[in-house]
Design an enzyme around this catalytic site. Structure first.
Site, PDB file in Angstrom:
ATOM      1  CG  ASN A 143      -5.704  -3.958  18.649  1.00 31.62           C
ATOM      2  OD1 ASN A 143      -5.679  -5.051  19.337  1.00 31.62           O
ATOM      3  ND2 ASN A 143      -5.930  -3.719  17.293  1.00 31.62           N
ATOM      4  CB  THR A 164       5.540   7.292  -6.024  1.00 34.35           C
ATOM      5  OG1 THR A 164       6.021   7.064  -7.249  1.00 34.35           O
ATOM      6  CG2 THR A 164       5.323   8.692  -5.790  1.00 34.35           C
ATOM      7  CB  CYS A 221      -7.652  -6.337  11.477  1.00 36.06           C
ATOM      8  SG  CYS A 221      -6.781  -4.715  11.489  1.00 36.06           S
TER       9      CYS A 221
END
Lengths: 396, 85
Positions: free
Chosen positions: A152, A238, A326
């Site tokens: 990237n 979940t 990041c």
């Protein structure tokens, strides 16, 4: 002021057709997929449809896809989960030195907490890993190798089929982080020959907060999020149903649009690169000149602070980045640029453009208008640049 | 508890190693649906609770629990169910 946005690797707008597909799952279709009543069981089927769409993008089987909260989580599950599931073979992992932090730090975690040895493979000046060098780094204790499809930061595409073949021959698992490459180049897990592959929602025009891991059928993984039986007992928590629906739609669109999108991005990128190299002196085009992502252009401007350049450009409505989103706030020289042999003085002038279908020729014009004066202005303040000029370097 | 001296030939294997409870009951129940009477399902698991749960599940659902053995090499248990009907 119009905006020319070139930081799609960091964040990209959710596509309208993706958002449309997601909205009902925030409202009337809110059920928990694990519930036994119909509001839930219907949602379970929706999840399986999305699994099939993601699998189709990769030439995989639906049961080989695990949904995660991000590409970083998928990388962690791949590196730590696969390595810890195969301890009986050994405690050695190999990653390239230019991997995303989620791979690099997962390898370091194994070293620190599980007595693994981690090898960080060097790359050449284009950022390529040599398959022969990988072969030499393998030991009888090597459990897993992780090498990204494409960087990237510098856009270089690795020869994954050759690297994966080296591992297969040695009976070593091979993981690839395909976050930067997904939606830009074809990714077929059989042709690549990989055992594990990471995807992320936003990189495909889907929402943030969702990712996926392909794992070859019957491959064991130690869960990294301990919880219930979601994802067939491999990842607790979940399910993020709206996010997964968004990822499914984005994967579906990516599969149908890839053939047209790649050439469009490559043509735009080539014009961008040609224009920048012509307009600004003393520029290094980083990464491989040919084997690179179609929507990726990365440069280093000597005598310039990348952060300052990003700031000046943003004030003119041109948005790019210094490297990996990041790490862009770390104010440290990129380890990727150091790994390809650039000096810190050059590497700190990094500027990365990541393009998408929404970019146009007008966006390129904005770069050509605003980039040269911004670089010249920053160089005029730079002692490094003045020293170079005094020593007989090229004029600004 | 019925212990076997060695692994048995099986028609289908469910590898549930590292997968959380109660996957050791859910996935075998699904796989048994597709087997014919007389066919054997092998379950690989590292979950100690399975040693009680699977024989009990077989008794409750009318399936034949054939026994189990330890696989020291693979650090897991192998349990065998023969489909009755």
């Amino acid at each position: 002021m119009s905006i020319a946005y070139f930081d799609h690797a960091a964040a990209t707008p959710v596509r309208p057709e993706v958002l449309e597909e997601m909205l009902p799952y925030f409202r009337e279709r809110f059920g928990n997929p694990s519930a036994v009543y119909d509001l839930g069981s219907g949602i379970k089927e929706v999840l399986e449809e999305q699994r099939a769409k993601v699998a189709r993008l990769l030439g995989a089987r639906p049961q080989e896809i695990i949904f995660t909260s991000s590409g970083a989580e998928a990388n962690n599950l791949a590196v730590k989960g696969a390595a810890l599931a195969h301890l009986k073979k050994g405690r050695h992992v190999i990653v390239s030195g230019i991997e995303h932090h989620s791979v690099l730090n997962a390898a370091r975690y194994l070293e620190k907490f599980h007595d693994f040895e981690a090898t960080f493979l060097p790359v050449d000046r284009f950022g390529q890993v040599d398959p022969e060098r990988l072969r030499q780094a393998l030991t009888p204790a090597t459990v897993l190798v992780s090498i990204q499809v494409a960087s990237n930061e510098i856009g270089t595409i690795q020869n994954i089929p050759a690297l994966a073949a080296v591992c297969r021959e040695a009976g070593v698992l091979f993981h690839t982080d395909a976050v930067a490459a997904a939606g830009q180049i074809p990714l077929n897990v059989e042709e690549l020959g990989v055992d594990l592959l990471t995807l992320s929602g936003p990189a495909l025009g889907g929402p943030k907060g969702v990712g996926a891991l392909y794992f070859r059928k019957r491959l064991r993984l130690v869960p990294q999020i301990h919880g219930g039986i979601q994802e067939d007992g491999r990842r607790g928590g979940t399910e993020n149903v709206p996010g997964i629906v968004g990822l499914g739609k984005a994967a579906e669109l990516a599969a149908t649009e890839l053939a047209d999108k790649g050439p469009y991005l490559a043509s735009l990128r080539d014009r961008l690169v040609e224009g920048v190299l012509k307009a600004v002196p003393e520029v290094i085009y980083t990464g491989h000149p040919k084997r690179r992502l179609p929507g990726h252009a990365s440069f280093c401007f000597e005598g310039v602070e990348g952060e300052a350049l990003v700031f000046l450009l943003s004030r003119q409505g041109v948005y790019a980045n210094t490297g990996s989103a990041c790490a862009s706030k770390a104010l440290k020289v990129s380890p990727v640029l150091c790994a390809i042999g650039l000096s810190p003085a050059v590497a700190q002038g990094s500027l990365v453009f990541t393009l998408e279908r929404s970019n146009t020729a007008a966006d390129l014009e904005a770069v050509f208008t605003h980039l040269p004066p911004a670089v010249a202005r920053l160089r005029s303040f730079s002692p490094v640049w003045h020293k170079k000029m005094a020593a007989g370097g090229a004029g600004p | 508890m019925k212990f076997l001296e060695q692994a048995c030939p099986a028609d289908v294997t469910a590898d549930l190693v590292y997968r959380v409870c109660p996957m050791h009951l859910l996935e075998p129940a699904e796989l048994l649906k597709d087997l014919k009477p007389g066919q054997v399902l092998e379950i690989l698991t590292d979950y100690d609770g399975a040693l009680e749960d699977i024989p009990a599940w077989c008794a409750k659902h009318g399936q034949e629990f054939m026994g189990l053995c330890e696989d020291d090499c693979d650090h897991c248990y192998r349990l065998y169910i023969r489909k009755v009907a």
